[in-house]
Design a protein around this motif. Structure first.
Motif, short mmCIF file in Angstrom:
data_model
loop_
_atom_site.label_atom_id
_atom_site.label_comp_id
_atom_site.label_asym_id
_atom_site.label_seq_id
_atom_site.Cartn_x
_atom_site.Cartn_y
_atom_site.Cartn_z
N GLY A 54 0.74 -1.13 -0.17
CA GLY A 54 0.10 0.06 -0.14
C GLY A 54 0.79 1.15 -0.03
O GLY A 54 0.37 2.26 0.48
N ALA A 55 1.86 1.17 -0.53
CA ALA A 55 2.98 2.29 -0.54
C ALA A 55 2.28 3.43 -1.63
O ALA A 55 1.99 3.19 -2.64
CB ALA A 55 4.20 2.04 -0.89
N PRO A 56 2.08 4.75 -0.91
CA PRO A 56 1.50 5.85 -1.81
C PRO A 56 2.42 6.40 -2.86
O PRO A 56 1.61 6.73 -3.79
CB PRO A 56 1.12 6.74 -0.79
CG PRO A 56 2.37 6.74 0.33
CD PRO A 56 2.59 4.95 0.23
N GLY A 57 3.59 5.72 -3.11
CA GLY A 57 4.25 6.55 -4.11
C GLY A 57 4.35 5.75 -5.35
O GLY A 57 4.91 6.33 -6.52
N THR A 58 3.56 4.73 -5.68
CA THR A 58 3.68 3.87 -6.89
C THR A 58 2.28 4.62 -7.90
O THR A 58 1.54 5.07 -7.28
CB THR A 58 3.03 2.40 -6.54
OG1 THR A 58 4.01 2.07 -5.69
CG2 THR A 58 2.94 1.62 -7.86
N ALA A 59 2.75 4.60 -9.14
CA ALA A 59 1.67 5.02 -9.83
C ALA A 59 0.37 4.30 -10.00
O ALA A 59 0.54 3.42 -9.80
CB ALA A 59 2.57 5.31 -11.35
N ILE A 60 -0.52 5.32 -10.03
CA ILE A 60 -1.89 4.97 -9.65
C ILE A 60 -2.06 3.71 -11.03
O ILE A 60 -2.71 2.81 -10.98
CB ILE A 60 -2.91 5.78 -9.71
CG1 ILE A 60 -4.34 5.32 -9.47
CG2 ILE A 60 -3.11 6.72 -11.20
CD1 ILE A 60 -5.28 6.19 -8.91
N GLY A 61 -1.47 4.16 -12.37
CA GLY A 61 -1.97 3.32 -13.34
C GLY A 61 -1.34 1.98 -13.33
O GLY A 61 -1.83 0.83 -13.57
N THR A 62 0.03 1.92 -12.53
CA THR A 62 0.62 0.66 -12.21
C THR A 62 -0.33 -0.19 -11.38
O THR A 62 -0.44 -1.51 -11.22
CB THR A 62 1.95 0.84 -11.78
OG1 THR A 62 2.74 1.69 -12.79
CG2 THR A 62 2.67 -0.49 -11.49
N VAL A 63 -0.67 0.51 -10.18
CA VAL A 63 -1.47 -0.28 -9.24
C VAL A 63 -2.86 -0.71 -9.71
O VAL A 63 -3.14 -1.98 -9.59
CB VAL A 63 -1.95 0.84 -8.02
CG1 VAL A 63 -2.88 0.02 -7.02
CG2 VAL A 63 -0.75 1.18 -7.22
N LEU A 64 -3.59 -0.02 -10.78
CA LEU A 64 -4.92 -0.45 -11.11
C LEU A 64 -4.64 -1.51 -12.13
O LEU A 64 -5.39 -2.57 -12.54
CB LEU A 64 -5.54 0.62 -11.73
CG LEU A 64 -6.07 1.79 -10.96
CD1 LEU A 64 -6.67 2.89 -11.70
CD2 LEU A 64 -7.08 1.17 -9.77
N SER A 65 -3.30 -1.60 -12.82
CA SER A 65 -3.03 -2.59 -13.87
C SER A 65 -2.83 -3.87 -13.20
O SER A 65 -3.29 -5.01 -13.52
CB SER A 65 -1.75 -2.14 -14.74
OG SER A 65 -2.24 -1.39 -15.92
#
Length: 116
Positions: A54-65
């Motif tokens: 749950g690290a907040p620094g990861t790009a949202i597109g990467t997380v959703l993918s």
């Protein structure tokens, strides 16, 4: 110019942690390692681990993918429902004004200074 870190709100932090947990569960259900998921995403296993924490620094597109690849339903919708929701959102956004203007004050001090 350096990026300024933004601290997530408590709700956002909870959502990131929950989504990360769901991604980890989905990854394990597919018997994928972090490296396997990373290869499919085009990132390293450390990024996958950060997503799952749950690290907040990861790009949202990467997380959703990542969520999509492991089968986590996004916004509680199936793929077809998500496409419908996207189109509906685009239609609503198209109705918004392109610019927002600040209302002018009805008592402008410049009007009081004019002498004719």
């Amino acid at each position: 110019m350096a990026k300024r870190p933004v601290s997530p709100t408590r709700v956002a932090s909870d959502a990131l942690t929950l989504l990360g947990s769901q991604i980890r569960i989905g990854r394990h259900a597919k018997n994928w390692t972090a490296a396997d998921l990373g290869d499919r995403l085009g990132v390293g296993p450390r990024t996958v681990t950060a997503i799952e924490r749950g690290a907040p620094g990861t790009a949202i597109g990467t997380v959703l993918s990542a969520a999509s690849l492991v089968g986590v339903p996004l916004f509680g919708a199936t793929d077809d429902e998500l496409a419908q929701l996207r189109r509906r959102g685009e239609e609503r956004v198209a109705l918004l004004p392109s610019r927002e203007y600040q209302p002018r004050s009805t008592t402008d001090s410049r009007d009081d200074d004019l002498d004719f």
